[in-house]
Write an enzyme that holds these catalytic residues in place. Sequence first.
Site, PDB file in Angstrom:
ATOM      1  N   ASN A 130     -13.247   3.718  -5.287  1.00 43.50           N
ATOM      2  CA  ASN A 130     -12.693   3.917  -3.789  1.00 43.50           C
ATOM      3  C   ASN A 130     -12.103   5.248  -3.656  1.00 43.50           C
ATOM      4  O   ASN A 130     -11.737   6.051  -4.737  1.00 43.50           O
ATOM      5  CB  ASN A 130     -11.568   2.877  -3.534  1.00 43.50           C
ATOM      6  CG  ASN A 130      -9.902   3.452  -3.899  1.00 43.50           C
ATOM      7  OD1 ASN A 130      -9.673   4.050  -3.243  1.00 43.50           O
ATOM      8  ND2 ASN A 130      -9.670   3.041  -5.154  1.00 43.50           N
ATOM      9  N   ALA A 131     -11.908   6.000  -2.368  1.00 43.65           N
ATOM     10  CA  ALA A 131     -11.566   7.359  -2.193  1.00 43.65           C
ATOM     11  C   ALA A 131     -10.950   7.170  -0.952  1.00 43.65           C
ATOM     12  O   ALA A 131     -11.335   7.764  -0.030  1.00 43.65           O
ATOM     13  CB  ALA A 131     -12.682   8.206  -2.233  1.00 43.65           C
ATOM     14  N   GLY A 156      -5.510  -6.492  -8.823  1.00 44.32           N
ATOM     15  CA  GLY A 156      -5.786  -5.604  -7.688  1.00 44.32           C
ATOM     16  C   GLY A 156      -7.328  -5.882  -7.460  1.00 44.32           C
ATOM     17  O   GLY A 156      -7.553  -6.889  -6.349  1.00 44.32           O
ATOM     18  N   THR A 157      -8.357  -4.841  -7.778  1.00 45.79           N
ATOM     19  CA  THR A 157      -9.550  -5.314  -7.340  1.00 45.79           C
ATOM     20  C   THR A 157      -9.785  -6.768  -7.204  1.00 45.79           C
ATOM     21  O   THR A 157     -10.901  -7.159  -6.176  1.00 45.79           O
ATOM     22  CB  THR A 157     -10.575  -4.579  -8.108  1.00 45.79           C
ATOM     23  OG1 THR A 157     -10.322  -3.046  -8.076  1.00 45.79           O
ATOM     24  CG2 THR A 157     -12.106  -4.866  -7.548  1.00 45.79           C
ATOM     25  N   GLY A 213      -4.944  -3.208 -14.143  1.00 44.02           N
ATOM     26  CA  GLY A 213      -6.218  -2.472 -14.626  1.00 44.02           C
ATOM     27  C   GLY A 213      -7.105  -3.701 -14.785  1.00 44.02           C
ATOM     28  O   GLY A 213      -7.189  -4.216 -15.905  1.00 44.02           O
ATOM     29  N   LYS A 237       0.928  -1.196  -0.106  1.00 41.17           N
ATOM     30  CA  LYS A 237       0.176  -0.022   0.047  1.00 41.17           C
ATOM     31  C   LYS A 237       1.007   1.172   0.045  1.00 41.17           C
ATOM     32  O   LYS A 237       2.168   1.425   0.434  1.00 41.17           O
ATOM     33  CB  LYS A 237      -0.861  -0.208   1.502  1.00 41.17           C
ATOM     34  CG  LYS A 237      -1.760   1.283   1.591  1.00 41.17           C
ATOM     35  CD  LYS A 237      -2.904   1.355   0.697  1.00 41.17           C
ATOM     36  CE  LYS A 237      -3.534   2.792   0.938  1.00 41.17           C
ATOM     37  NZ  LYS A 237      -4.352   3.191  -0.313  1.00 41.17           N
ATOM     38  N   CYS A 272      -2.554   9.047  -7.800  1.00 38.16           N
ATOM     39  CA  CYS A 272      -3.936   8.935  -7.039  1.00 38.16           C
ATOM     40  C   CYS A 272      -4.949  10.099  -7.237  1.00 38.16           C
ATOM     41  O   CYS A 272      -4.610  11.195  -6.901  1.00 38.16           O
ATOM     42  CB  CYS A 272      -3.462   8.856  -5.377  1.00 38.16           C
ATOM     43  SG  CYS A 272      -4.954   8.307  -4.675  1.00 38.16           S
ATOM     44  N   ASN A 311       3.918   6.510  -6.507  1.00 40.21           N
ATOM     45  CA  ASN A 311       2.181   7.289  -7.092  1.00 40.21           C
ATOM     46  C   ASN A 311       2.355   8.471  -7.185  1.00 40.21           C
ATOM     47  O   ASN A 311       2.164   9.160  -6.430  1.00 40.21           O
ATOM     48  CB  ASN A 311       1.604   6.510  -5.944  1.00 40.21           C
ATOM     49  CG  ASN A 311       0.103   6.688  -6.133  1.00 40.21           C
ATOM     50  OD1 ASN A 311      -0.260   7.272  -7.406  1.00 40.21           O
ATOM     51  ND2 ASN A 311      -0.812   6.368  -5.221  1.00 40.21           N
ATOM     52  N   ASN A 331       5.366   1.036  -2.673  1.00 41.83           N
ATOM     53  CA  ASN A 331       4.597   2.241  -3.389  1.00 41.83           C
ATOM     54  C   ASN A 331       4.762   3.440  -2.344  1.00 41.83           C
ATOM     55  O   ASN A 331       4.666   3.513  -1.135  1.00 41.83           O
ATOM     56  CB  ASN A 331       3.085   1.683  -3.560  1.00 41.83           C
ATOM     57  CG  ASN A 331       2.299   2.679  -4.159  1.00 41.83           C
ATOM     58  OD1 ASN A 331       1.774   3.700  -3.705  1.00 41.83           O
ATOM     59  ND2 ASN A 331       2.041   2.440  -5.599  1.00 41.83           N
TER      60      ASN A 331
HETATM   61  C1  LIG Z   1      -8.637   0.071  -2.519  1.00 45.19           C
HETATM   62  C2  LIG Z   1      -7.664   0.452  -3.480  1.00 45.19           C
HETATM   63  C3  LIG Z   1      -6.663   1.306  -2.774  1.00 45.19           C
HETATM   64  C4  LIG Z   1      -5.542   1.608  -3.773  1.00 45.19           C
HETATM   65  N1  LIG Z   1      -4.706   2.154  -3.265  1.00 45.19           N
HETATM   66  C5  LIG Z   1      -3.486   2.437  -4.035  1.00 45.19           C
HETATM   67  C6  LIG Z   1      -2.412   3.075  -3.433  1.00 45.19           C
HETATM   68  O1  LIG Z   1      -2.126   3.478  -2.312  1.00 45.19           O
HETATM   69  N2  LIG Z   1      -1.380   3.250  -4.464  1.00 45.19           N
HETATM   70  C7  LIG Z   1      -1.427   3.313  -5.781  1.00 45.19           C
HETATM   71  O2  LIG Z   1      -0.438   3.609  -6.393  1.00 45.19           O
HETATM   72  N3  LIG Z   1      -2.517   2.688  -6.046  1.00 45.19           N
HETATM   73  C8  LIG Z   1      -3.534   2.339  -5.442  1.00 45.19           C
HETATM   74  N4  LIG Z   1      -4.590   1.777  -5.957  1.00 45.19           N
HETATM   75  C9  LIG Z   1      -4.673   1.279  -7.487  1.00 45.19           C
HETATM   76  C10 LIG Z   1      -4.452  -0.156  -7.756  1.00 45.19           C
HETATM   77  O3  LIG Z   1      -3.065  -0.482  -7.355  1.00 45.19           O
HETATM   78  C11 LIG Z   1      -4.498  -0.227  -9.179  1.00 45.19           C
HETATM   79  O4  LIG Z   1      -3.715   0.677  -9.901  1.00 45.19           O
HETATM   80  C12 LIG Z   1      -5.851   0.195  -9.856  1.00 45.19           C
HETATM   81  O5  LIG Z   1      -6.786  -0.357  -8.694  1.00 45.19           O
HETATM   82  C13 LIG Z   1      -6.380  -0.661 -11.077  1.00 45.19           C
HETATM   83  O6  LIG Z   1      -6.042  -2.214 -10.980  1.00 45.19           O
HETATM   84  P1  LIG Z   1      -7.379  -3.173 -10.574  1.00 45.19           P
HETATM   85  O7  LIG Z   1      -8.311  -2.786 -11.677  1.00 45.19           O
HETATM   86  O8  LIG Z   1      -6.751  -4.560 -10.961  1.00 45.19           O
HETATM   87  O9  LIG Z   1      -7.795  -2.928  -9.060  1.00 45.19           O
HETATM   88  C14 LIG Z   1      -5.893   1.334  -5.198  1.00 45.19           C
HETATM   89  C15 LIG Z   1      -6.868   0.772  -5.645  1.00 45.19           C
HETATM   90  C16 LIG Z   1      -7.831   0.373  -4.843  1.00 45.19           C
HETATM   91  C17 LIG Z   1      -9.109  -0.490  -5.346  1.00 45.19           C
END
Ligand SMILES: Cc1cc2nc3c(=O)[nH]c(=O)nc-3n(C[C@H](O)[C@H](O)[C@H](O)COP(=O)(O)O)c2cc1C
Length: 302
Positions: A68-69, A265-266, A243, A44, A130, A127, A99
């Site tokens: 997400n936010a 990720g998700t 993604g 994270k 964001c 990062n 990260n």
């Molecule tokens: C709940 C959540 C928290 C995330 N936190 C970070 C983060 O701390 N740093 C970052 O670079 N990306 C963060 N991301 C982005 C993911 O690493 C990823 O780039 C993005 O979700 C696309 O991939 P996915 O569709 O497989 O989730 C976060 C995504 C989600 C859903």
Amino acid sequence: MNTKVTIAGVEFQNPIMEASGTFGSGMEYGEFVDLNKLGAVVTKGVANVPWPGNPTPRIAEVNCGMLNAIGLQNPGVEVFCERDLKFLEDYKDTRVLVNVCGHSADEYIEVVDRLANEKRVDMLEINISCPNVKEGGIAFGQDPKAVEKITRLVKKHAKQPIVMKLSPNVTDIKVMAKAAEAGGADAISLINTLTGMKIDVERQSFVLANKTGGMSGPAVHPIAVRMVYECANAVSIPIIGMGGISTWEDAVEMMLAGATAVSVGTANFFNPTATIDILNGVMDYMKRKNISDIRDIVGIVK
Ligand SMILES: Cc1cc2nc3c(=O)[nH]c(=O)nc-3n(C[C@H](O)[C@H](O)[C@H](O)COP(=O)(O)O)c2cc1C
């Protein structure tokens, strides 16, 4: 059968990682997944001091994905080093990507400097994309001059190779990829989340306290594949693609488009063993297709 890939001199036993923010620092998933089997654990986002994140609610389900936010809630680099890095000591086979987030260039540099002598850190993922923090983050990632400048600065301080994480919330992602390369990035990763919004029709108000949130999950996958493909044809540094990857087919597709490695990720939220399932699926695909080296499929679809 070779599943090893190399990015900026760092060797990964396979190209399957998880995506930052969806896996903690691995601890929470240790019961479901043998972390030693992953190509890398990507942590994270870590800042110089603890960040509380945004007010709740900060997660919402949407069709084929989520918003997400979180606002990069994290315990700060000191706790991270004492607790999370120490935990990862036991997993020697997997690489560790940390990260890094910040509100300003100075804040990024503070974290990068603090991690410089941490032997367990193999790479830094910066990062600059964001969408959920008001200053910093995306402010760096949407202007090519700022991307190049922050990349150059981080590169000057970093002892580990740096991966610049790009935002899809731009008109032309190739321009950002080229700026990161010009600034000296060792690799790029993409995509971060796409800015979205959800409104509760009964309450007639925003679902997320932050009003907007980052969209991720299977729905964004075709956009991510297109962007990885575009960047792969615009720069010569390696790409970590992500993604919406939730199946082995998605992972292979991303590699065919030009990613040397991929992050999940998700999908971890609805299938906690997604990373290992995808790794097994990719290896079955290699056997079935007589692919002796996974590197042979990277970017072959032109
Ligand atoms: C709940 C959540 C928290 C995330 N936190 C970070 C983060 O701390 N740093 C970052 O670079 N990306 C963060 N991301 C982005 C993911 O690493 C990823 O780039 C993005 O979700 C696309 O991939 P996915 O569709 O497989 O989730 C976060 C995504 C989600 C859903």
